[in-house]
Design a protein around this motif. Structure first.
Motif, PDB file in Angstrom:
ATOM      1  N   ILE A  78       0.797  -7.108   6.197  1.00 25.30           N
ATOM      2  CA  ILE A  78       0.677  -5.862   5.446  1.00 25.30           C
ATOM      3  C   ILE A  78      -0.598  -5.192   5.926  1.00 25.30           C
ATOM      4  N   VAL A  79      -0.469  -3.984   6.449  1.00 23.94           N
ATOM      5  CA  VAL A  79      -1.628  -3.288   6.996  1.00 23.94           C
ATOM      6  C   VAL A  79      -1.963  -2.115   6.086  1.00 23.94           C
ATOM      7  N   VAL A 126       7.278   1.434   8.591  1.00 24.47           N
ATOM      8  CA  VAL A 126       6.166   2.041   9.330  1.00 24.47           C
ATOM      9  C   VAL A 126       5.744   3.291   8.557  1.00 24.47           C
ATOM     10  N   GLY A 127       4.469   3.325   8.141  1.00 23.24           N
ATOM     11  CA  GLY A 127       3.968   4.349   7.220  1.00 23.24           C
ATOM     12  C   GLY A 127       3.827   5.736   7.820  1.00 23.24           C
ATOM     13  N   TRP A 128       3.597   6.704   6.943  1.00 23.21           N
ATOM     14  CA  TRP A 128       3.467   8.114   7.291  1.00 23.21           C
ATOM     15  C   TRP A 128       2.402   8.305   8.385  1.00 23.21           C
ATOM     16  N   ASN A 129       2.782   8.999   9.445  1.00 20.38           N
ATOM     17  CA  ASN A 129       1.851   9.389  10.521  1.00 20.38           C
ATOM     18  C   ASN A 129       1.181   8.216  11.231  1.00 20.38           C
ATOM     19  N   PRO A 151       0.791  -1.217   0.000  1.00 16.93           N
ATOM     20  CA  PRO A 151       0.000   0.000   0.000  1.00 16.93           C
ATOM     21  C   PRO A 151       0.833   1.281   0.000  1.00 16.93           C
ATOM     22  N   LEU A 152       2.184   1.159  -0.054  1.00 17.72           N
ATOM     23  CA  LEU A 152       3.000   2.365   0.090  1.00 17.72           C
ATOM     24  C   LEU A 152       2.854   3.309  -1.088  1.00 17.72           C
ATOM     25  N   SER A 153       2.532   2.744  -2.290  1.00 15.14           N
ATOM     26  CA  SER A 153       2.390   3.608  -3.464  1.00 15.14           C
ATOM     27  C   SER A 153       0.988   4.207  -3.558  1.00 15.14           C
ATOM     28  N   ILE A 157       3.374  -1.321   7.478  1.00 13.71           N
ATOM     29  CA  ILE A 157       2.258  -0.633   8.124  1.00 13.71           C
ATOM     30  C   ILE A 157       1.955   0.573   7.245  1.00 13.71           C
ATOM     31  N   GLY A 158       0.762   0.619   6.659  1.00 17.58           N
ATOM     32  CA  GLY A 158       0.386   1.735   5.781  1.00 17.58           C
ATOM     33  C   GLY A 158       0.343   3.054   6.541  1.00 17.58           C
TER      34      GLY A 158
END
Ligand code: GDD
Ligand code: GTP
Length: 421
Positions: free
Chosen positions: A404-405, A341-344, A19-21, A388-389
């Motif tokens: 994958i979150v 670990v995703g943004w925010n 989900p990072l993109s 982690i999205g």
């Protein structure tokens, strides 16, 4: 004078990077503290007399891309432009469509770089090699070696041992052709547009007969439509490199690229690497910490960790082989291993977030990173880096393993080998 073109693709590309993109165009995903293509641009600026960098893709104009280009222009004092394809034109269609822009100012030759590769780009060495090629030469391809089995996932080239001319080119062959693979980095003379024109005209004729949709007529594949016919005509040559090179197709590959770019900083930018000192967290190996990040002095960080802008890391946190993206908060004593670990996002206290690396087999020379399929044959998730999205809340005292979150999730328990939708 020289130019460079970076093929950045578009929104339908980078699917394995989800989900990072979903939040950011994949070419802007930060690796070792800087967007993926920042490393390409930096390498280009080391080539004397390289006057312009053109990004070609089919992302609609968007704020992160515009901002990135502005910042690079200021930092490197070089002309950078984004040219938008009206649809996906293939790896050569965009080059051909914008040929007048590329040839404006009469560059002697121009580099073309795939955005989704990383490495210690040997552009100057390539240029020196290219200049020594026969006058018939249209282009030089950066080549490296892969294992026989892995070579099938790349463009494969057979060469003349004496001259390094490409004698045979097959894109992603079904059976073994050669251990020499195409790295997606090229140096072309303006004559390269001749075979593109031939391919373009052929496409137009073929598709006209078929009465197909007009858009497909401009689609040109650099590999199949240009390289394959040029092989054996004394016009294409291979420059070999054994320096670090890898594709970045998945989150796991981003963590792998992160490690190598950090290692390159040891010689290229030692000032970018964090060091242990009094009143500062314990640093192990190569670590990049953004100057705006707050990291408690009791943390242990590294090796191979990147901590982004405005990240907050509380007491007793342990991080290793991971990328922590802008604005994330890691609460006390959590442990992050082989993860992004995703943004925010927020990771709760005493929680453990852990993934499994898919590193190349160190016992096989020239092995490249494997990108395993997402699922096993019996439908389970293949163990990989945990992602982690963005804006995910991970509660305290849970374990998130090989999962994958997706963005915006508010988790309430532990998860293992799952995609959390
Ligand atoms: N502008 C634009 N338009 N860029 C594109 C398009 C397009 O229609 N299609 C792909 N690209 C960009 C992608 O963003 C990526 O950076 C690059 O071109 C290659 O994309 P793929 O089509 O996904 O090819 P690949 O990565 O599977 O294989 C290519 O690279 C390998 C090395 O990484 C081939 O060139 C292989 O031969 C090579 O080994
Ligand atoms: P190898 O070096 O690969 O053999 O692994 P290891 O035994 O060091 O353990 P692992 O890879 O699981 O953990 C890496 C680092 O994180 C080690 O330094 C551990 O001490 C530390 N670590 C592991 N689990 C936790 C945890 O739950 N909390 C904290 N704070 N640190 C942990």
């Amino acid at each position: 004078m020289f130019k460079a073109v970076i093929l950045i693709g578009g929104p339908m590309k980078g699917t394995r990077f989800r989900p990072l993109s979903l939040d950011l165009p994949k070419p802007l995903f930060p690796v070792a503290g800087f967007p993926m293509i920042y490393h390409h641009i930096e390498a280009c600026t080391k080539v004397p007399n390289l006057k312009e960098i053109i990004l070609i893709g089919f992302y609609q104009h968007n704020e992160p891309l515009t901002k990135f280009i502005e910042e690079c222009k200021q930092e490197f004092k070089i002309k950078i432009r984004y040219l938008l394809e009206f649809t996906a034109l293939g790896t050569a269609g965009g080059l051909y469509h914008f040929r007048d822009q590329i040839l404006m100012g009469h560059p002697e030759s121009f580099f073309v770089m795939n955005a989704d590769v990383c490495g210690d780009f040997p552009l100057l060495e390539m240029l020196n090699f290219h200049r020594g090629n026969p006058s018939t030469c249209y282009g030089t391809i950066l080549g490296t070696e892969a294992t026989s089995q892995q070579s099938l996932k790349f463009g494969c080239m057979v060469e003349s041992k004496e001259t390094h001319e490409v004698l045979h080119y097959v894109e992603k062959p079904e059976t073994f052709v050669s251990n020499i693979i195409n790295c997606g980095i090229y140096l072309f003379n303006p004559e390269i547009f001749q075979p593109m024109e031939t391919a373009f005209k052929k496409n137009c004729c073929d598709n006209f007969k078929l009465d197909s949709h007009i858009l497909s007529r401009e689609m040109i594949r650099l590999e199949q439509d240009v390289f394959a016919p040029l092989a054996g005509t004394n016009k294409l040559f291979i420059f070999h490199s054994n320096k670090f090179w890898s594709q970045i197709k998945s989150a796991g590959a981003a963590v792998y690229a992160n490690r190598h770019y950090l290692a390159i900083y040891q010689s290229s930018h030692p000032e970018r690497l964090a060091i242990s000192k009094d009143g500062y967290p314990k640093i192990i190996g190569d670590v990049f910490i953004h100057k705006t990040a707050e990291v408690d002095a009791s943390c242990v960080i590294g090796p191979n960790v990147t901590i982004g802008k405005n990240v907050k890391i509380k007491a007793g946190v342990r991080i290793r082989e991971s990328i922590i993206l802008e604005g994330a908060v890691l609460q006390d004593h959590c442990c992050i291993l082989y993860s992004i670990v995703g943004w925010n996002s927020v990771v709760g206290a005493w929680t453990r977030v852990e993934g499994t690396p898919n590193d190349p087999n160190p016992n096989k020379p020239f092995a490249k990173l494997e990108i395993p399929s997402l699922f096993t044959n019996d439908g389970r998730l293949n163990p990989s880096i945990t992602v982690i999205g963005s804006k995910v809340q991970v509660p305290p005292e849970v374990i998130i393993l090989n999962s994958i979150v997706l963005p915006d999730k508010d988790l309430n328990s532990s998860y293992k080998n799952q995609i959390i939708l």
